[in-house]
Design an enzyme around this catalytic site. Structure first.
Site, short mmCIF file in Angstrom:
data_model
loop_
_atom_site.label_atom_id
_atom_site.label_comp_id
_atom_site.label_asym_id
_atom_site.label_seq_id
_atom_site.Cartn_x
_atom_site.Cartn_y
_atom_site.Cartn_z
N GLU A 1 -47.12 48.18 -2.96
CA GLU A 1 -45.74 47.64 -3.78
C GLU A 1 -45.75 47.83 -5.14
O GLU A 1 -45.30 46.94 -5.98
CB GLU A 1 -45.28 46.24 -3.38
CG GLU A 1 -45.45 46.06 -1.79
CD GLU A 1 -45.18 44.62 -1.35
OE1 GLU A 1 -44.77 43.77 -2.05
OE2 GLU A 1 -45.67 44.29 -0.12
N GLU B 1 -49.85 38.29 2.81
CA GLU B 1 -50.21 37.36 1.80
C GLU B 1 -50.57 35.94 2.57
O GLU B 1 -49.93 34.97 2.42
CB GLU B 1 -48.50 37.14 0.98
CG GLU B 1 -48.15 38.36 0.41
CD GLU B 1 -47.05 38.18 -0.43
OE1 GLU B 1 -46.19 36.94 -0.24
OE2 GLU B 1 -46.34 39.16 -0.85
N HIS C 1 -48.17 44.16 -8.10
CA HIS C 1 -46.99 43.85 -9.02
C HIS C 1 -47.62 43.51 -10.25
O HIS C 1 -47.91 42.43 -10.54
CB HIS C 1 -46.13 42.90 -8.41
CG HIS C 1 -45.76 43.16 -7.06
ND1 HIS C 1 -44.49 44.12 -6.94
CD2 HIS C 1 -45.70 42.68 -5.77
CE1 HIS C 1 -44.31 44.15 -5.47
NE2 HIS C 1 -45.04 43.14 -5.00
N ASN D 1 -52.10 42.83 3.99
CA ASN D 1 -51.65 43.23 2.66
C ASN D 1 -51.54 41.85 1.79
O ASN D 1 -51.17 40.91 2.28
CB ASN D 1 -50.32 43.77 2.93
CG ASN D 1 -49.47 44.30 1.62
OD1 ASN D 1 -50.02 45.00 1.09
ND2 ASN D 1 -48.39 43.90 1.45
N ASP E 1 -45.08 48.02 -9.03
CA ASP E 1 -44.38 48.29 -9.97
C ASP E 1 -44.96 47.27 -11.12
O ASP E 1 -45.77 46.78 -11.11
CB ASP E 1 -43.04 47.55 -9.73
CG ASP E 1 -43.05 46.10 -9.08
OD1 ASP E 1 -44.16 45.46 -9.37
OD2 ASP E 1 -42.22 45.62 -8.14
#
Length: 314
Positions: free
Chosen positions: A250, A146, A223, A187, A252
């Site tokens: 990651e 990030e 996300h 990432n 979701d």
């Protein structure tokens, strides 16, 4: 004849469901389908049963972050991360290390460093100890996490403010020295369409790798909000244009609709360099977004329609 076709389809679906996510996913040439995990969730029997049946890899949700592993300078704590690594290796699961350099969940003693030589040494020492401890045991590391703003430029952090863009290369060189066999990833989040941030990531990777390959892969967290999967294919295609591995790290999705999940899965299937998908947990019961019901199993560890749709899609 129609009845026979339906029976065959049902039999194939049952076979895929019994095989679980990773086996079904790997049948398309992919490496694994993973889940976030840590000691708090590998102690839950329902969660563990699903991890064993469906998942081929785990990512530590918090236990390898800087505040967990080196809360005080040169004083390391590997209790929780050791527990996860030992569980994963004993159960035949691949591991994505997460994460070595991140501006968040960072101890104050690191954030207060203002000297470039000191910060360089601190980064190198941290990575040498953390990545070095698990050398040869992990599939990959999220080395830098990030680091980009939404405009695609590196955003303010102690690492960028003191070292500039060079901190990325410093971190990757240290990771390569500590665990030379692992795939080294950068990432980030909001790499969900071919947007300015994706283009910034492609440019950053090109600059860092211009003198020799330091970065092996790019992770897009995904996300997503409900209905937000439409840009996944364009994002993966743009990231894959670097020639590197790509992973959804990651995943979701609010509401966990079947269409959203299968759209993301198909984007990965259609991108040869997309090697893995990791959902950020098993059950809504333990999700950081539990109020959004974003995962493939509900709070009672029952598979949702989206799980069945993914299995059928695979």
């Amino acid at each position: 004849m129609q009845k026979l076709i339906s029976l065959i389809s049902l039999a194939l679906f049952a076979q895929s469901a019994a095989a679980g996510l990773t086996s079904s996913f790997a049948s398309h040439g992919k490496k694994f389908w993973g889940s976030a995990a840590d000691p708090n969730t590998i102690g839950i029997s329902q969660n563990v049963a699903i991890l064993k049946s469906d998942f081929g890899g785990v990512t530590p949700e918090n236990s390898m972050k800087w505040d967990a592993t080196e809360p005080n300078q040169n004083s390391f704590n590997f209790g929780n991360s050791d527990q996860l690594v030992n569980w994963a290796t004993s159960n035949g699961k691949l591991i994505r290390g997460h994460t070595l350099v991140w501006h968040s969940q960072l101890p104050g003693w690191v954030s207060s460093i203002s000297d470039s030589a000191t910060l360089t040494s601190v980064i190198q020492n941290h990575i040498s100890n953390v990545a070095g401890r698990y050398a040869g045991k992990l599939y990959s590391w999220d080395v830098v996490n990030e680091c980009l703003g939404e405009d695609g430029n590196l955003h303010s952090s102690v690492f960028f403010n003191v070292l500039g863009e060079n901190f990325v290369s410093i971190a990757f060189r240290a990771a390569r020295a500590a665990d030379g066999g692992a795939k080294l990833y950068i990432n980030d989040f909001n790499l969900d369409s071919n947007n300015a941030k994706v283009r910034g990531m492609v440019g950053l990777v090109g600059r860092v790798n211009s003198g020799g390959k330091l970065i092996d892969g790019i992770g897009t967290q995904m996300h997503l909000g409900a209905g937000g999967a439409g840009g996944a294919q364009a994002a993966l295609s743009a990231l894959a244009s670097t020639g590197l591995e790509v992973a959804i790290t990651e995943l979701d999705i609010a509401g966990a609709s079947s269409n959203d999940y299968t759209t993301v899965v198909n984007a990965c299937l259609n991108t040869p360099q997309c090697v893995s998908i990791t959902t950020w947990g098993v059950s809504d019961a333990n999700s950081w977004r539990s109020g959004d019901s974003p995962l493939l199993w509900d709070s009672n560890y029952q598979p949702k329609a989206a799980y069945n749709a993914v299995i059928q899609d695979l």
